[in-house]
Design a protein around this motif. Structure first.
Motif, PDB file in Angstrom:
ATOM      1  N   GLU A 217     -48.794  -6.230  35.668  1.00 44.23           N
ATOM      2  CA  GLU A 217     -47.459  -5.932  35.095  1.00 44.23           C
ATOM      3  C   GLU A 217     -46.952  -4.208  35.723  1.00 44.23           C
ATOM      4  OE1 GLU A 217     -45.536  -5.179  30.711  1.00 44.23           O
ATOM      5  OE2 GLU A 217     -47.450  -5.801  31.094  1.00 44.23           O
ATOM      6  N   GLN A 221     -43.998  -3.671  37.966  1.00 43.65           N
ATOM      7  CA  GLN A 221     -42.811  -2.780  37.492  1.00 43.65           C
ATOM      8  C   GLN A 221     -42.845  -1.685  38.274  1.00 43.65           C
ATOM      9  OE1 GLN A 221     -43.975  -0.736  33.859  1.00 43.65           O
ATOM     10  NE2 GLN A 221     -41.604  -0.136  33.429  1.00 43.65           N
ATOM     11  N   CYS A 250     -42.825 -10.333  35.000  1.00 44.61           N
ATOM     12  CA  CYS A 250     -43.066 -10.027  33.484  1.00 44.61           C
ATOM     13  C   CYS A 250     -41.808  -9.360  32.905  1.00 44.61           C
ATOM     14  CB  CYS A 250     -44.261  -9.190  33.578  1.00 44.61           C
ATOM     15  SG  CYS A 250     -44.152  -7.710  34.583  1.00 44.61           S
ATOM     16  N   SER A 252     -41.447  -6.475  31.543  1.00 50.12           N
ATOM     17  CA  SER A 252     -41.072  -4.919  31.999  1.00 50.12           C
ATOM     18  C   SER A 252     -40.493  -5.173  33.481  1.00 50.12           C
ATOM     19  CB  SER A 252     -42.427  -4.414  32.288  1.00 50.12           C
ATOM     20  OG  SER A 252     -43.387  -4.940  32.942  1.00 50.12           O
ATOM     21  N   THR A 256     -36.698  -3.490  34.269  1.00 51.06           N
ATOM     22  CA  THR A 256     -36.635  -2.203  35.185  1.00 51.06           C
ATOM     23  C   THR A 256     -35.460  -2.619  36.184  1.00 51.06           C
ATOM     24  OG1 THR A 256     -38.881  -2.002  35.120  1.00 51.06           O
ATOM     25  CG2 THR A 256     -37.784  -1.049  36.890  1.00 51.06           C
TER      26      THR A 256
END
Length: 304
Positions: A217, A221, A250, A252, A256
């Motif tokens: 993750e 990100q 994912c 995140s 983003t």
């Protein structure tokens, strides 16, 4: 007394005539039923024959038609009469002008192209765009053209947009995102690395975002931050990104992207054809490149 005699005589004669007419009508009705039983199921009448029956049957009335009509149903005969009246007041055959000239095929193709590429444009919007190009047509003309090509008006057209039409109209601002794997030969044996890449659908330009053994993750990100960087990000000047339902994309990562003005579009399950540009590029890379190379370090992925 003389007037009463003539009146009784007239009544007697009239009664005989009426009785004779009733018998004639009864005979003709019976004869029609018998003849109709020996004729084909459907009779094909000419237009003059239909007009003759329609004129008489209209005066006779629907109630009487039920008893005597045998060629067609009373409703059908009355429909012939309505059509006869409509033809009487149809003045199209006597017009002295040919009507508005039909637009050329090039202009018609332009109208269709505008409607297909801009699902939210109504008739007036297309008329305005054509006027900017020097073509002056009415909104009725635009509507007629779209109906000839079975194109719905703006509200329905935007609701029925296919995936192909969406891709074609947004190629300039669409990017596909996906992974492919490479096997790197190390002193411990073959190690699988994951390569994240972006492909611009209009130019087919591919950008390799990063390579890692563990696309967790935090790494994803960071890749999203790099891709949306205003100065050198791979998704600069893009608005939408397509990716499958791989768990590596994912929450995140998806959260983003919007901060950089990118709307992620997660595809339905088991639908690789919806991201066909990326899938096709991966297949070509594996067949033409990776199958012929042996990588000894993750740094070698730059040769791709």
């Amino acid at each position: 007394m003389k007037d009463n005699k003539w009146l009784r005589l007239l009544t007697y004669v009239t009664g005989l005539v009426n009785q004779e007419l009733l018998l004639q009508n009864e005979y003709l009705a019976a004869e029609n039923r018998i003849l109709r039983a020996h004729l084909p199921t459907r009779l094909r009448l000419s237009d003059p024959e239909k007009s003759t029956l329609a004129e008489i049957d209209k005066r006779l009335g629907r109630k009487a038609l039920v008893q005597v009509a045998r060629v067609a149903k009373p409703d059908t005969i009355l429909a012939w009469y309505r059509r006869l009246i409509a033809d009487k007041f149809d003045g199209s055959k006597h017009r002295k002008y040919p009507g508005r000239r039909r637009i050329g095929p090039a202009l018609e193709a332009l109208i269709v192209k505008m409607a297909e590429e801009n699902s939210g444009w109504g008739y007036d919007r297309i008329v305005g765009a054509l006027a900017n190009l020097g073509h002056h047509v009415s909104d009725q003309t635009v509507g007629n053209v779209l109906r000839r090509h079975s194109i719905e008006p703006a509200p329905k057209r935007s609701q029925n947009t296919t995936w192909r039409e969406f891709i074609e109209s947004h190629k300039a601002v669409l990017a596909g995102i996906d992974f492919f794997t490479v096997e790197v030969l190390t002193w411990r044996g073959l190690v699988t690395y994951y390569v994240l890449f972006f492909i611009h659908l209009e130019s087919r330009r591919v950008s390799l975002a990063g390579i890692t053994r563990h696309p967790d993750e935090a790494w994803m990100q960071q890749m999203a931050r790099n891709a949306t960087d205003e100065s050198w990000g791979h998704l600069e000047r893009r608005r939408y990104s397509l990716h499958d339902r791989d768990t590596k994309f994912c929450a995140s990562f998806r959260a983003t992207l919007p901060s950089g003005g990118i709307k992620p579009l997660q595809l339905p399950a088991r639908s690789p054809n919806l991201n066909a540009f990326a899938e096709r590029w991966v297949r070509s890379v594996k067949q033409e490149c990776l199958s012929k190379l042996t990588l000894f370090s993750e740094l070698h992925y730059d040769v791709l």
